[in-house]
Scaffold this motif. Structure first.
Motif, PDB file in Angstrom:
ATOM      1  N   GLY A 194       4.799  41.634  37.955  1.00  8.44           N
ATOM      2  CA  GLY A 194       4.142  42.686  37.203  1.00  8.44           C
ATOM      3  C   GLY A 194       5.113  43.673  36.602  1.00  8.44           C
ATOM      4  N   SER A 195       6.348  43.209  36.331  1.00 10.77           N
ATOM      5  CA  SER A 195       7.360  44.106  35.769  1.00 10.77           C
ATOM      6  C   SER A 195       7.260  44.156  34.252  1.00 10.77           C
ATOM      7  CB  SER A 195       8.758  43.634  36.168  1.00 10.77           C
ATOM      8  OG  SER A 195       9.755  44.366  35.494  1.00 10.77           O
ATOM      9  N   GLN A 196       7.476  45.334  33.712  1.00 14.30           N
ATOM     10  CA  GLN A 196       7.588  45.477  32.259  1.00 14.30           C
ATOM     11  C   GLN A 196       8.971  45.077  31.783  1.00 14.30           C
ATOM     12  OE1 GLN A 196       5.651  48.978  30.362  1.00 14.30           O
ATOM     13  NE2 GLN A 196       7.648  49.367  29.432  1.00 14.30           N
ATOM     14  N   GLY A 197       9.906  44.928  32.721  1.00 18.64           N
ATOM     15  CA  GLY A 197      11.245  44.477  32.377  1.00 18.64           C
ATOM     16  C   GLY A 197      12.286  45.566  32.452  1.00 18.64           C
ATOM     17  N   LEU A 198      13.351  45.348  31.727  1.00 17.11           N
ATOM     18  CA  LEU A 198      14.519  46.231  31.768  1.00 17.11           C
ATOM     19  C   LEU A 198      15.008  46.493  30.352  1.00 17.11           C
ATOM     20  CD1 LEU A 198      17.499  46.071  34.143  1.00 17.11           C
ATOM     21  CD2 LEU A 198      17.966  45.732  31.728  1.00 17.11           C
ATOM     22  N   MET A 199      15.427  47.734  30.125  1.00 16.05           N
ATOM     23  CA  MET A 199      15.915  48.130  28.809  1.00 16.05           C
ATOM     24  C   MET A 199      17.225  48.887  28.928  1.00 16.05           C
ATOM     25  SD  MET A 199      15.563  48.497  25.456  1.00 16.05           S
ATOM     26  CE  MET A 199      13.854  48.199  25.005  1.00 16.05           C
ATOM     27  N   ILE A 200      18.246  48.415  28.236  1.00 17.46           N
ATOM     28  CA  ILE A 200      19.472  49.173  28.023  1.00 17.46           C
ATOM     29  C   ILE A 200      19.514  49.430  26.521  1.00 17.46           C
ATOM     30  CG2 ILE A 200      21.980  49.242  28.279  1.00 17.46           C
ATOM     31  CD1 ILE A 200      21.719  47.189  30.509  1.00 17.46           C
ATOM     32  N   PRO A 201      19.112  50.608  26.082  1.00 22.62           N
ATOM     33  CA  PRO A 201      18.874  50.853  24.651  1.00 22.62           C
ATOM     34  C   PRO A 201      20.048  50.460  23.763  1.00 22.62           C
ATOM     35  CG  PRO A 201      18.041  52.681  25.937  1.00 22.62           C
ATOM     36  CD  PRO A 201      18.785  51.801  26.892  1.00 22.62           C
ATOM     37  N   SER A 202      19.691  49.768  22.681  1.00 23.54           N
ATOM     38  CA  SER A 202      20.638  49.279  21.664  1.00 23.54           C
ATOM     39  C   SER A 202      21.560  48.173  22.174  1.00 23.54           C
ATOM     40  CB  SER A 202      21.481  50.430  21.079  1.00 23.54           C
ATOM     41  OG  SER A 202      20.655  51.348  20.404  1.00 23.54           O
ATOM     42  N   LYS A 203      21.336  47.701  23.406  1.00 27.13           N
ATOM     43  CA  LYS A 203      22.171  46.625  23.944  1.00 27.13           C
ATOM     44  C   LYS A 203      21.340  45.428  24.394  1.00 27.13           C
ATOM     45  CE  LYS A 203      25.976  49.581  25.513  1.00 27.13           C
ATOM     46  NZ  LYS A 203      26.795  50.022  26.686  1.00 27.13           N
ATOM     47  N   VAL A 204      20.448  45.658  25.352  1.00 28.50           N
ATOM     48  CA  VAL A 204      19.667  44.563  25.932  1.00 28.50           C
ATOM     49  C   VAL A 204      18.230  44.994  26.127  1.00 28.50           C
ATOM     50  CG1 VAL A 204      19.405  43.005  27.900  1.00 28.50           C
ATOM     51  CG2 VAL A 204      21.691  43.680  27.162  1.00 28.50           C
ATOM     52  N   TRP A 205      17.313  44.162  25.651  1.00 30.11           N
ATOM     53  CA  TRP A 205      15.887  44.363  25.889  1.00 30.11           C
ATOM     54  C   TRP A 205      15.354  43.113  26.572  1.00 30.11           C
ATOM     55  CZ3 TRP A 205      11.692  43.738  21.571  1.00 30.11           C
ATOM     56  CH2 TRP A 205      10.422  43.885  22.131  1.00 30.11           C
TER      57      TRP A 205
END
Length: 296
Positions: A122-133
């Motif tokens: 149930g994770s929305q995931g991980l975001m490293i802005p401008s690098k990895v979505w």
């Protein structure tokens, strides 16, 4: 655990509606989506993402994969995760929600044995802005900066990031632990990651007012975390409408008021206050708290 724009990402369940939609968007964002899997669709492709029937076939073609995102039916997640672990993929993000608890028990045991990192279910995931979505968050809400977010909510994470962005406060890492009762990585793991991350100056923790995970997080903050932490407990002040349909229920309710023991919500709030975390009652308060603690 390392994520970069060069990390090779696999999508299991890429032909599902969410898998194909978000897979295409993630690739356009710059995430290195190298392949997808879906039984019966091998040899096809979605927006230049090649599809294979099996994970081992994908890896034989594209090489070692660091992370797999799992979409699709919650009842198929365990088999998909086992397949990824057998292929030596060490980081799994379970987007599917509602995975049966017994399946998660089995998966977490296998993950411990194989040193596999699990985010979700149930994770929305991980975001490293401008690098990895990685996942199903909305990237327009995020901008690079020095505020880390670790959350047990889903779309509320996007809202918090958007509020920070609009206040000129970018984010270093934003991670959704998952909304299911049983999940993989914990608040403590991510608090430690953010504590050690040189790109993070302050941490926003988003939890629930009655969760045991939040109590553990508060204790961990008190004992280990030195960076400032701002806590938002979603639904803390939501009124609960109690209905009593018979005399016995009314009497029991009246008698319960003689017990001075604090409610679970009050206990959670008290633990965070004892840990010297700042409590943001509203999402809109978070940017001001961040600015205040960074100034100090």
């Amino acid at each position: 655990m390392k994520w970069s724009s060069e990390s090779k990402i696999l999508i299991q369940g890429i032909t599902t509606e969410m898998g194909s939609s978000y897979g295409t968007r993630m690739k356009a964002y710059g995430t290195n989506i190298v392949a997808g899997t879906s039984v019966g669709s091998g040899g096809e492709s979605i927006n230049e993402i090649p599809i294979f029937d099996l994970v081992e076939e994908a890896i034989a073609q594209v090489g070692e994969v660091e992370t797999s995102l799992i979409f699709g039916s919650p009842y198929q997640v365990l088999d998909a995760a086992y397949e990824a672990i057998a292929a030596n993929i060490k980081q799994l993000i379970l987007i599917s929600r509602g995975v049966p608890p017994l399946d998660m028990v089995k998966l977490l045991k296998r993950a411990q044995q194989t040193n596999t990192f699990i985010l979700g279910s149930g994770s929305q995931g991980l975001m490293i802005p401008s690098k990895v979505w990685l996942g199903i968050s909305e990237p327009f809400c995020y901008t690079p900066g020095r505020v880390g977010i670790v959350s047990r909510s889903d779309r509320l994470t996007d809202e918090i990031a958007l509020n920070l962005t609009q206040a000129g406060l970018g984010q270093s890492i934003a991670v959704s632990l998952g909304t299911d009762t049983m999940i993989g990585s914990s608040f403590e793991q991510w608090l430690q990651i953010l504590e050690e991350d040189e790109e993070t100056d302050a941490i926003v923790l988003v939890g629930h007012p009655q969760g045991s995970a939040e109590i553990s997080a508060a204790e961990y903050i008190a004992s280990t975390i030195e960076k400032p932490v701002i806590v938002h407990l979603a639904g803390l002040y939501t009124p609960i409408d109690k209905k009593f349909d018979d005399a016995m229920s009314i009497m029991a309710n009246q008698l319960s008021y003689t017990d001075a023991k604090p409610s679970p919500e009050q206990q959670t709030l008290l633990r965070f206050q004892e840990a010297e975390a700042q409590i943001a009652d509203r999402v809109s308060d978070i940017p001001e708290w961040i600015k205040l603690v960074l100034q100090n």
